[in-house]
Design an enzyme around this catalytic site. Structure first.
Site, PDB file in Angstrom:
ATOM      1  N   ASP A  11       0.876  -1.174   0.000  1.00  0.00           N
ATOM      2  CA  ASP A  11       0.000   0.000   0.000  1.00  0.00           C
ATOM      3  C   ASP A  11       0.914   1.224   0.000  1.00  0.00           C
ATOM      4  O   ASP A  11       2.125   1.104   0.197  1.00  0.00           O
ATOM      5  CB  ASP A  11      -0.900  -0.016   1.250  1.00  0.00           C
ATOM      6  CG  ASP A  11      -1.848   1.185   1.299  1.00  0.00           C
ATOM      7  OD1 ASP A  11      -2.217   1.700   0.227  1.00  0.00           O
ATOM      8  OD2 ASP A  11      -2.220   1.617   2.412  1.00  0.00           O
ATOM      9  N   SER A  12       0.320   2.387  -0.158  1.00  0.00           N
ATOM     10  CA  SER A  12       1.114   3.622  -0.119  1.00  0.00           C
ATOM     11  C   SER A  12       1.661   3.861   1.294  1.00  0.00           C
ATOM     12  O   SER A  12       2.636   4.583   1.465  1.00  0.00           O
ATOM     13  CB  SER A  12       0.234   4.801  -0.506  1.00  0.00           C
ATOM     14  OG  SER A  12      -0.797   4.954   0.451  1.00  0.00           O
ATOM     15  N   CYS A  75      -4.513  -1.542  -1.756  1.00  0.00           N
ATOM     16  CA  CYS A  75      -4.716  -0.112  -1.988  1.00  0.00           C
ATOM     17  C   CYS A  75      -5.682   0.040  -3.162  1.00  0.00           C
ATOM     18  O   CYS A  75      -5.420  -0.483  -4.257  1.00  0.00           O
ATOM     19  CB  CYS A  75      -3.370   0.525  -2.320  1.00  0.00           C
ATOM     20  SG  CYS A  75      -3.476   2.257  -2.796  1.00  0.00           S
ATOM     21  N   GLU A 153      -2.390   8.333   8.521  1.00  0.00           N
ATOM     22  CA  GLU A 153      -1.042   7.739   8.611  1.00  0.00           C
ATOM     23  C   GLU A 153      -0.359   7.988   9.961  1.00  0.00           C
ATOM     24  O   GLU A 153       0.543   7.262  10.353  1.00  0.00           O
ATOM     25  CB  GLU A 153      -0.135   8.316   7.517  1.00  0.00           C
ATOM     26  CG  GLU A 153      -0.188   7.615   6.191  1.00  0.00           C
ATOM     27  CD  GLU A 153       0.372   6.201   6.211  1.00  0.00           C
ATOM     28  OE1 GLU A 153       1.579   6.033   6.371  1.00  0.00           O
ATOM     29  OE2 GLU A 153      -0.422   5.256   6.080  1.00  0.00           O
ATOM     30  N   CYS A 185     -11.105   3.141   0.289  1.00  0.00           N
ATOM     31  CA  CYS A 185      -9.673   3.327   0.560  1.00  0.00           C
ATOM     32  C   CYS A 185      -9.356   2.514   1.812  1.00  0.00           C
ATOM     33  O   CYS A 185     -10.102   2.581   2.798  1.00  0.00           O
ATOM     34  CB  CYS A 185      -9.380   4.804   0.789  1.00  0.00           C
ATOM     35  SG  CYS A 185      -7.723   5.134   1.435  1.00  0.00           S
ATOM     36  N   HIS A 187      -7.236   2.878   4.055  1.00  0.00           N
ATOM     37  CA  HIS A 187      -6.960   3.680   5.260  1.00  0.00           C
ATOM     38  C   HIS A 187      -8.242   4.003   6.034  1.00  0.00           C
ATOM     39  O   HIS A 187      -8.222   4.222   7.236  1.00  0.00           O
ATOM     40  CB  HIS A 187      -6.309   5.012   4.886  1.00  0.00           C
ATOM     41  CG  HIS A 187      -4.845   4.930   4.614  1.00  0.00           C
ATOM     42  ND1 HIS A 187      -4.347   4.412   3.441  1.00  0.00           N
ATOM     43  CD2 HIS A 187      -3.772   5.297   5.354  1.00  0.00           C
ATOM     44  CE1 HIS A 187      -3.024   4.477   3.474  1.00  0.00           C
ATOM     45  NE2 HIS A 187      -2.649   5.012   4.622  1.00  0.00           N
TER      46      HIS A 187
HETATM   47  N1  DGL Z   1      -4.822   2.948   1.061  1.00  0.00           N
HETATM   48  C1  DGL Z   1      -4.823   3.617  -0.223  1.00  0.00           C
HETATM   49  C2  DGL Z   1      -6.126   3.317  -0.935  1.00  0.00           C
HETATM   50  O1  DGL Z   1      -6.752   2.331  -0.599  1.00  0.00           O
HETATM   51  C3  DGL Z   1      -4.499   5.057  -0.011  1.00  0.00           C
HETATM   52  C4  DGL Z   1      -4.025   5.739  -1.238  1.00  0.00           C
HETATM   53  C5  DGL Z   1      -3.255   6.998  -0.964  1.00  0.00           C
HETATM   54  O2  DGL Z   1      -2.140   6.897  -0.486  1.00  0.00           O
HETATM   55  O3  DGL Z   1      -3.765   8.080  -1.297  1.00  0.00           O
HETATM   56  O4  DGL Z   1      -6.533   3.996  -1.854  1.00  0.00           O
END
Ligand code: DGL
Length: 270
Positions: A11-12, A75, A153, A185, A187
């Site tokens: 993931d990011s 992600c 985050e 998302c 997150h």
């Molecule tokens: N967890 C990522 C998602 O599901 C986040 C993407 C981001 O870093 O903007 O889209």
């Protein structure tokens, strides 16, 4: 391919750890390697070609250097822009995330469904195609949420600043009497209690982690890659692409709360 090989997840940042928890719950003896692309968070604000580049680079690392037997793109944004490319390039099961629009339609009573997503996912053709498939069945309200991934985050999911930001992004859903929200998302699972608080207890919130874990399981079975015999639970390694901050272990602990995952942060990127 050997069944003992790890499953690569990326993931990011740390949001994909929500999916990692579901994977560990369902497949506790599998070894997991998680890459948080912390040097490039958030993906939602990056141009499409950059997201594709990062996704290929990380998958290459997980496949060639870490011998992953399958990849989970934990992600939504990376999936929306790069899953086709990854599946073309790598000859192992690649599982991605998709906003759970279909399950939301089953739950919604008034057919007013909100999708909370990053700016990237909100404008992706993958999401418009998905919503077009269900055209006429419900009214969809897509809400991009710039700044929200960065706020989450930090690993504090209930402070006033975050509350205000989430409240702002839920305004349109409230105005339009949305009764079901799809978390588009990984997150956003961590702000579920905030969403509940702001929207009221009757709101239905749909997430995808468990469904993705089940999909991974069936792919492992299909490709004869599933580990069946082990006397201990699998290991979980976490790799960051950015600088390792002093309190990183504590932050990761917050993202893994409620699971019994024991992890090690490895510094082997690059
Ligand atoms: N967890 C990522 C998602 O599901 C986040 C993407 C981001 O870093 O903007 O889209």
């Amino acid at each position: 391919m050997h069944k003992k090989l790890p499953i690569g997840i990326f993931d990011s940042g740390f949001g994909g750890l929500s999916v990692t928890k579901s994977i560990h719950n369902l497949l506790p003896i599998e070894n997991l390697i998680y890459v948080a692309d912390s040097a490039f968070t958030p993906y939602g604000d990056l141009p499409e070609n950059e997201i594709v580049k990062r996704s290929i680079l990380i998958t290459e690392f997980l496949v060639r250097k870490k011998n992953s037997k399958a990849i989970v793109v934990a992600c939504n944004t990376a999936t929306a822009f790069s899953i086709n490319e990854l599946r073309k390039k790598f000859n192992i099961p690649i599982i991605g995330m998709e906003p759970a629009v279909k399950p939301a339609l089953k739950v919604s009573l008034n057919n007013r469904v909100g999708v909370l997503a990053t700016s990237g996912t909100s404008k992706s053709t993958k999401l418009s195609a998905l919503l077009e498939n269900h055209l006429g069945k419900a009214r969809f309200y897509v809400q991009p949420c710039p700044g929200l991934v960065n706020a989450i985050e930090k690993g504090i999911f209930d402070d006033v600043k975050l509350f205000k930001l989430v409240e702002k992004y839920l305004e349109n859903f409230k105005k339009n009497d949305v009764d079901t929200i799809v978390l588009g998302c990984t997150h956003f699972i961590y702000i579920k209690p905030l969403i509940q608080k702001i929207m009221g207890s009757s709101i239905s919130i749909i997430e995808t982690g468990e469904a993705v874990a089940r999909q991974l399981q069936s792919k492992l079975v299909e490709f004869n890659l599933k580990e069946y015999i082990s006397i201990s639970t699998g290991s979980t390694k976490i790799i960051l692409t950015g600088d390792r901050k002093k309190n990183v272990t504590h932050v990761i602990d917050q993202f893994l709360l409620g699971s019994n995952i024991e992890f090690r942060v490895e510094q082997s990127w690059g």
